[in-house]
Design a protein around this motif. Structure first.
Motif, mmCIF file in Angstrom:
data_model
loop_
_atom_site.group_PDB
_atom_site.id
_atom_site.type_symbol
_atom_site.label_atom_id
_atom_site.label_comp_id
_atom_site.label_asym_id
_atom_site.label_seq_id
_atom_site.Cartn_x
_atom_site.Cartn_y
_atom_site.Cartn_z
ATOM 1 N N TYR A 106 -32.943 107.353 1.009
ATOM 2 C CA TYR A 106 -33.948 107.772 0.028
ATOM 3 C C TYR A 106 -33.331 108.707 -1.013
ATOM 4 O O TYR A 106 -33.653 108.616 -2.212
ATOM 5 C CB TYR A 106 -35.113 108.455 0.742
ATOM 6 C CG TYR A 106 -36.192 108.940 -0.198
ATOM 7 C CD1 TYR A 106 -36.854 108.059 -1.045
ATOM 8 C CD2 TYR A 106 -36.558 110.286 -0.243
ATOM 9 C CE1 TYR A 106 -37.844 108.495 -1.904
ATOM 10 C CE2 TYR A 106 -37.548 110.736 -1.103
ATOM 11 C CZ TYR A 106 -38.174 109.829 -1.935
ATOM 12 O OH TYR A 106 -39.151 110.272 -2.799
ATOM 13 N N ARG A 107 -32.446 109.586 -0.591
ATOM 14 C CA ARG A 107 -31.825 110.528 -1.536
ATOM 15 C C ARG A 107 -30.922 109.823 -2.550
ATOM 16 O O ARG A 107 -30.586 110.397 -3.583
ATOM 17 C CB ARG A 107 -31.015 111.582 -0.775
ATOM 18 C CG ARG A 107 -31.872 112.554 0.021
ATOM 19 C CD ARG A 107 -31.061 113.737 0.519
ATOM 20 N NE ARG A 107 -31.856 114.556 1.437
ATOM 21 C CZ ARG A 107 -31.796 114.467 2.760
ATOM 22 N NH1 ARG A 107 -30.953 113.598 3.318
ATOM 23 N NH2 ARG A 107 -32.558 115.231 3.522
ATOM 24 N N THR A 109 -31.864 107.279 -4.195
ATOM 25 C CA THR A 109 -32.732 106.703 -5.213
ATOM 26 C C THR A 109 -33.065 107.747 -6.272
ATOM 27 O O THR A 109 -32.892 108.956 -6.069
ATOM 28 C CB THR A 109 -34.040 106.188 -4.591
ATOM 29 O OG1 THR A 109 -34.815 107.311 -4.114
ATOM 30 C CG2 THR A 109 -33.750 105.248 -3.435
ATOM 31 N N GLY A 112 -35.763 110.096 -5.006
ATOM 32 C CA GLY A 112 -35.420 110.980 -3.897
ATOM 33 C C GLY A 112 -34.212 111.858 -4.104
ATOM 34 O O GLY A 112 -33.827 112.605 -3.198
ATOM 35 N N TRP A 115 -35.007 115.412 -3.355
ATOM 36 C CA TRP A 115 -35.849 115.621 -2.179
ATOM 37 C C TRP A 115 -35.130 116.493 -1.154
ATOM 38 O O TRP A 115 -33.955 116.280 -0.847
ATOM 39 C CB TRP A 115 -36.204 114.270 -1.575
ATOM 40 C CG TRP A 115 -37.126 114.305 -0.393
ATOM 41 C CD1 TRP A 115 -38.401 114.772 -0.357
ATOM 42 C CD2 TRP A 115 -36.839 113.815 0.917
ATOM 43 N NE1 TRP A 115 -38.938 114.599 0.901
ATOM 44 C CE2 TRP A 115 -38.003 114.026 1.707
ATOM 45 C CE3 TRP A 115 -35.728 113.212 1.502
ATOM 46 C CZ2 TRP A 115 -38.068 113.645 3.055
ATOM 47 C CZ3 TRP A 115 -35.786 112.841 2.829
ATOM 48 C CH2 TRP A 115 -36.948 113.074 3.598
ATOM 49 N N VAL A 120 -38.537 110.907 6.294
ATOM 50 C CA VAL A 120 -39.116 110.079 5.230
ATOM 51 C C VAL A 120 -40.529 109.613 5.572
ATOM 52 O O VAL A 120 -41.292 109.233 4.672
ATOM 53 C CB VAL A 120 -38.225 108.851 4.936
ATOM 54 C CG1 VAL A 120 -36.896 109.263 4.340
ATOM 55 C CG2 VAL A 120 -38.034 108.008 6.186
ATOM 56 N N LEU A 123 -43.412 111.189 3.583
ATOM 57 C CA LEU A 123 -43.584 110.959 2.147
ATOM 58 C C LEU A 123 -44.990 110.433 1.854
ATOM 59 O O LEU A 123 -45.586 109.743 2.696
ATOM 60 C CB LEU A 123 -42.542 109.962 1.638
ATOM 61 C CG LEU A 123 -41.092 110.458 1.617
ATOM 62 C CD1 LEU A 123 -40.147 109.322 1.255
ATOM 63 C CD2 LEU A 123 -40.921 111.612 0.639
ATOM 64 N N GLY A 128 -42.153 106.273 2.643
ATOM 65 C CA GLY A 128 -40.881 106.473 3.324
ATOM 66 C C GLY A 128 -40.580 105.464 4.404
ATOM 67 O O GLY A 128 -39.413 105.305 4.800
ATOM 68 N N TYR A 131 -37.750 102.974 3.827
ATOM 69 C CA TYR A 131 -36.367 103.422 4.009
ATOM 70 C C TYR A 131 -35.998 103.464 5.490
ATOM 71 O O TYR A 131 -34.849 103.198 5.858
ATOM 72 C CB TYR A 131 -36.170 104.782 3.338
ATOM 73 C CG TYR A 131 -36.458 104.711 1.864
ATOM 74 C CD1 TYR A 131 -35.510 104.216 0.973
ATOM 75 C CD2 TYR A 131 -37.703 105.084 1.351
ATOM 76 C CE1 TYR A 131 -35.786 104.101 -0.380
ATOM 77 C CE2 TYR A 131 -37.986 104.974 0.001
ATOM 78 C CZ TYR A 131 -37.025 104.478 -0.859
ATOM 79 O OH TYR A 131 -37.305 104.351 -2.203
#
Length: 246
Positions: A106-107, A109, A112, A115, A120, A123, A128, A131
């Motif tokens: 996610y980070r 993206t 994210g 974030w 996740v 979220l 989330g 992911y």
């Protein structure tokens, strides 16, 4: 260039290359799998330590990566898949381990990148879970590519589903949300493991109730197979040749 066929192409697959086995805890899944020849068990919660088994213990996503790297190096060394089978035991624990991997995905993206969380599934609007599904599928695909035949072990959970407007009880693999159905949909066979006296059975008979049991391989489709029998000395005899033909 793709060449379109003009006649039926003979089947080339016999054994399930991706098998899911799930059932109640202590149903004998790990004990049976430990008896399988050339089967490496990726043990995520220590179940294999109670029996003689070819296993490696992993508790984090980093350790899973290290195990995959070691297997890949061994495959390169010998020039083929060193292990015919690789088993991940079990799916529920794999989901937990993959939470950190899902956070990392996610980070990466745009949404994210800033974030600061670590779960996740918290979220908004359930965003989330995508992911987490991606993380689990990536780990499964990683190990599938390292062996001839991959096995995922899971526990069972009871759920309620709608059938013809009525609520009925169903048994599913214990994974969150849509992940269970997605993982089962990716497999070649899903078997329900249960005990009957001194016998351990794997059922692929999808016509019974609402429990997910199915197989593409003709020699196991719709069958209820005795995979192990208990002996007087406490040992078991397994019959994996009923599922994996030479």
């Amino acid at each position: 260039m793709i060449v379109l066929p003009t006649t039926k192409i003979p089947a080339i697959s016999t054994n399930p290359q991706y098998l899911i086995l799930y059932g109640l805890p202590k149903a004998g899944k790990t004990s049976c799998l430990a008896q399988m020849d050339n089967n490496l068990i990726i043990d995520l919660e220590g179940g294999s330590t109670f029996t003689d088994a070819m296993s490696v213990q992993c508790r984090t996503i980093s350790e899973l990566g290290e195990a995959a790297q070691a297997i890949r190096a061994k495959n390169t060394e010998v020039g083929h898949n060193f292990y015919r089978h690789i088993t991940i035991d079990n799916a529920t624990r794999l989901e937990d381990i993959c939470l950190s991997y899902a956070a990392a995905l996610y980070r990466k993206t745009e949404l994210g990148k800033n974030w600061k969380g670590d779960d996740v599934t918290t979220l908004p609007r359930g965003a989330g879970y995508k992911y987490l599904r991606d993380a689990v599928k990536k780990v499964i695909d990683m190990f599938k590519d390292l062996c001839d035949e991959f096995i995922l072990v899971g526990h069972v959970k009871d759920s309620i589903t709608d059938k013809d407007g009525e609520e009925v009880s169903a048994k599913e693999i214990d994974l969150v949300g849509k992940l269970g159905k997605i993982v089962c949909g990716m497999s070649d066979a899903v078997g329900y493991v249960y005990r009957k006296g001194k016998e351990t059975h794997i059922s692929f008979n999808g016509g019974i109730g609402e429990t997910i049991m199915e197989a593409r391989a003709k020699h196991i489709a719709g069958k209820d197979i005795v995979i192990a029998t208990g002996n007087e000395d406490g040992s078991i005899t397994t019959y994996w040749d009923k599922i994996y033909k030479d």
